[in-house]
Scaffold this motif. Structure first.
Motif, PDB file in Angstrom:
ATOM      1  N   GLU A  47       0.867  -1.189  -0.024  1.00 28.75           N
ATOM      2  CA  GLU A  47       0.081   0.120  -0.044  1.00 28.75           C
ATOM      3  C   GLU A  47       1.056   1.138  -0.018  1.00 28.75           C
ATOM      4  O   GLU A  47       0.375   2.451  -0.160  1.00 28.75           O
ATOM      5  CB  GLU A  47      -1.109  -0.061   1.363  1.00 28.75           C
ATOM      6  CG  GLU A  47      -1.838  -1.102   1.389  1.00 28.75           C
ATOM      7  CD  GLU A  47      -1.262  -2.465   1.780  1.00 28.75           C
ATOM      8  OE1 GLU A  47      -2.355  -3.235   1.964  1.00 28.75           O
ATOM      9  OE2 GLU A  47      -0.380  -2.600   2.123  1.00 28.75           O
ATOM     10  N   ALA A  48       2.100   1.300   0.521  1.00 28.08           N
ATOM     11  CA  ALA A  48       3.118   2.115   0.222  1.00 28.08           C
ATOM     12  C   ALA A  48       3.654   2.343  -1.038  1.00 28.08           C
ATOM     13  O   ALA A  48       4.693   1.961  -1.272  1.00 28.08           O
ATOM     14  CB  ALA A  48       3.878   2.221   1.370  1.00 28.08           C
ATOM     15  N   LEU A  49       3.102   3.480  -1.736  1.00 30.22           N
ATOM     16  CA  LEU A  49       3.781   3.715  -3.005  1.00 30.22           C
ATOM     17  C   LEU A  49       3.672   5.451  -2.970  1.00 30.22           C
ATOM     18  O   LEU A  49       3.089   6.052  -2.609  1.00 30.22           O
ATOM     19  CB  LEU A  49       2.933   3.255  -4.089  1.00 30.22           C
ATOM     20  CG  LEU A  49       2.450   1.740  -4.235  1.00 30.22           C
ATOM     21  CD1 LEU A  49       1.421   1.600  -5.434  1.00 30.22           C
ATOM     22  CD2 LEU A  49       3.888   1.108  -5.044  1.00 30.22           C
ATOM     23  N   THR A  50       4.925   5.699  -3.660  1.00 33.35           N
ATOM     24  CA  THR A  50       4.970   7.305  -3.794  1.00 33.35           C
ATOM     25  C   THR A  50       5.817   7.617  -4.751  1.00 33.35           C
ATOM     26  O   THR A  50       6.886   6.859  -5.516  1.00 33.35           O
ATOM     27  CB  THR A  50       5.734   7.910  -2.611  1.00 33.35           C
ATOM     28  OG1 THR A  50       5.481   9.281  -2.528  1.00 33.35           O
ATOM     29  CG2 THR A  50       6.913   7.574  -2.184  1.00 33.35           C
ATOM     30  N   VAL A  51       6.197   8.820  -5.151  1.00 35.96           N
ATOM     31  CA  VAL A  51       7.141   9.424  -6.259  1.00 35.96           C
ATOM     32  C   VAL A  51       7.844  10.610  -5.746  1.00 35.96           C
ATOM     33  O   VAL A  51       7.242  11.299  -4.710  1.00 35.96           O
ATOM     34  CB  VAL A  51       6.402   9.716  -7.377  1.00 35.96           C
ATOM     35  CG1 VAL A  51       6.029   8.450  -8.292  1.00 35.96           C
ATOM     36  CG2 VAL A  51       5.411  10.700  -7.397  1.00 35.96           C
ATOM     37  N   GLY A  52       8.841  11.114  -6.316  1.00 36.35           N
ATOM     38  CA  GLY A  52       9.423  12.360  -6.075  1.00 36.35           C
ATOM     39  C   GLY A  52      10.199  13.024  -7.216  1.00 36.35           C
ATOM     40  O   GLY A  52      10.431  12.005  -8.095  1.00 36.35           O
ATOM     41  N   GLN A  53      10.208  14.342  -7.289  1.00 38.66           N
ATOM     42  CA  GLN A  53      10.928  14.811  -8.400  1.00 38.66           C
ATOM     43  C   GLN A  53      12.400  14.394  -8.353  1.00 38.66           C
ATOM     44  O   GLN A  53      13.161  14.471  -9.651  1.00 38.66           O
ATOM     45  CB  GLN A  53      10.696  16.292  -8.653  1.00 38.66           C
ATOM     46  CG  GLN A  53       9.213  16.662  -8.528  1.00 38.66           C
ATOM     47  CD  GLN A  53       8.538  16.254 -10.012  1.00 38.66           C
ATOM     48  OE1 GLN A  53       9.349  16.348 -10.900  1.00 38.66           O
ATOM     49  NE2 GLN A  53       7.241  15.741  -9.934  1.00 38.66           N
ATOM     50  N   ASP A  54      12.891  14.125  -7.336  1.00 39.99           N
ATOM     51  CA  ASP A  54      14.501  13.914  -7.165  1.00 39.99           C
ATOM     52  C   ASP A  54      14.663  12.782  -6.178  1.00 39.99           C
ATOM     53  O   ASP A  54      13.448  12.371  -5.446  1.00 39.99           O
ATOM     54  CB  ASP A  54      15.501  15.226  -6.842  1.00 39.99           C
ATOM     55  CG  ASP A  54      14.873  16.033  -5.909  1.00 39.99           C
ATOM     56  OD1 ASP A  54      14.564  15.287  -4.744  1.00 39.99           O
ATOM     57  OD2 ASP A  54      14.822  17.380  -5.897  1.00 39.99           O
ATOM     58  N   VAL A  55      15.589  12.328  -5.861  1.00 41.52           N
ATOM     59  CA  VAL A  55      16.146  11.303  -5.033  1.00 41.52           C
ATOM     60  C   VAL A  55      15.677  11.838  -3.411  1.00 41.52           C
ATOM     61  O   VAL A  55      15.165  11.135  -2.831  1.00 41.52           O
ATOM     62  CB  VAL A  55      17.454  10.945  -4.826  1.00 41.52           C
ATOM     63  CG1 VAL A  55      17.978   9.977  -3.702  1.00 41.52           C
ATOM     64  CG2 VAL A  55      17.611  10.244  -6.341  1.00 41.52           C
ATOM     65  N   ASP A  56      16.136  13.035  -3.068  1.00 39.42           N
ATOM     66  CA  ASP A  56      15.614  13.719  -1.713  1.00 39.42           C
ATOM     67  C   ASP A  56      14.274  13.721  -1.508  1.00 39.42           C
ATOM     68  O   ASP A  56      13.703  13.221  -0.421  1.00 39.42           O
ATOM     69  CB  ASP A  56      16.442  15.032  -1.610  1.00 39.42           C
ATOM     70  CG  ASP A  56      17.860  15.031  -1.761  1.00 39.42           C
ATOM     71  OD1 ASP A  56      18.337  13.739  -1.054  1.00 39.42           O
ATOM     72  OD2 ASP A  56      18.552  15.889  -2.056  1.00 39.42           O
ATOM     73  N   GLU A  57      13.395  14.243  -2.435  1.00 39.06           N
ATOM     74  CA  GLU A  57      12.040  14.308  -2.480  1.00 39.06           C
ATOM     75  C   GLU A  57      11.444  12.956  -2.362  1.00 39.06           C
ATOM     76  O   GLU A  57      10.371  12.677  -1.474  1.00 39.06           O
ATOM     77  CB  GLU A  57      11.449  15.324  -3.464  1.00 39.06           C
ATOM     78  CG  GLU A  57       9.842  15.261  -3.507  1.00 39.06           C
ATOM     79  CD  GLU A  57       9.385  15.882  -4.562  1.00 39.06           C
ATOM     80  OE1 GLU A  57       8.265  16.681  -4.317  1.00 39.06           O
ATOM     81  OE2 GLU A  57       9.833  15.901  -5.643  1.00 39.06           O
ATOM     82  N   ALA A  58      11.745  12.062  -3.013  1.00 40.66           N
ATOM     83  CA  ALA A  58      11.389  10.623  -2.905  1.00 40.66           C
ATOM     84  C   ALA A  58      11.547   9.984  -1.684  1.00 40.66           C
ATOM     85  O   ALA A  58      10.918   9.308  -1.214  1.00 40.66           O
ATOM     86  CB  ALA A  58      12.067   9.681  -4.158  1.00 40.66           C
ATOM     87  N   ALA A  59      12.654  10.325  -0.894  1.00 39.65           N
ATOM     88  CA  ALA A  59      12.932   9.746   0.439  1.00 39.65           C
ATOM     89  C   ALA A  59      12.161  10.330   1.108  1.00 39.65           C
ATOM     90  O   ALA A  59      11.577   9.663   2.299  1.00 39.65           O
ATOM     91  CB  ALA A  59      14.729  10.242   0.635  1.00 39.65           C
ATOM     92  N   ILE A  60      11.822  11.501   1.287  1.00 42.15           N
ATOM     93  CA  ILE A  60      10.998  12.325   2.281  1.00 42.15           C
ATOM     94  C   ILE A  60       9.514  11.576   2.125  1.00 42.15           C
ATOM     95  O   ILE A  60       9.114  11.102   2.985  1.00 42.15           O
ATOM     96  CB  ILE A  60      11.028  13.535   2.022  1.00 42.15           C
ATOM     97  CG1 ILE A  60      12.403  14.231   2.437  1.00 42.15           C
ATOM     98  CG2 ILE A  60       9.677  14.247   2.865  1.00 42.15           C
ATOM     99  CD1 ILE A  60      12.568  15.688   2.014  1.00 42.15           C
TER     100      ILE A  60
END
Length: 122
Positions: A47-60
């Motif tokens: 159930e935990a899926l996400t995206v980020g514009q860059d690696v740092d945002e993806a980690a947050i």
């Protein structure tokens, strides 16, 4: 971290000890998506899926997505699976100690057949 390197969320119990706090690690993968964002998935907590514009945002976003998915488990009184052993060299996101404690308490209450109301009466 290198492109495609997996993300691991740590939070509070499972695979080791760091300064008196047990480590709960949830292995996840971070890959470049087709729209030039980073996709993060957690096989143990699908159930935990996400995206980020860059690696740092993806980690947050990964930490937030994992916490939100765990809330689904808490509300539904579903056992939270113990995480798979992470591969050597995986990156990590550290979950707050409170979330880790909730994971273990929730699993134990489910195992013993205890509900919040039962615990407050005792």
């Amino acid at each position: 971290m290198a492109a495609g390197q997996a993300v691991v969320a740590q939070g509070g119990c499972g695979g080791g000890d760091a300064g008196g706090v047990a480590q709960y690690r949830v292995a996840g993968g971070r890959t470049r998506d087709t729209n030039d964002t980073w996709l993060v998935q957690f096989p143990d907590i699908p159930e935990a899926l996400t995206v980020g514009q860059d690696v740092d945002e993806a980690a947050i976003n990964a930490e937030e997505a994992l916490e939100a998915a765990l809330e689904i488990y808490f509300e539904a009184r579903r056992p939270i699976p113990m995480p798979s052993k992470p591969a050597k060299g995986q990156a990590s996101v550290t979950l707050p100690a409170l979330v880790t404690s909730k994971v273990f308490l929730s699993n134990e209450m489910i195992l013993q057949g205890v509900r919040k109301v039962d615990a407050s009466i005792a």
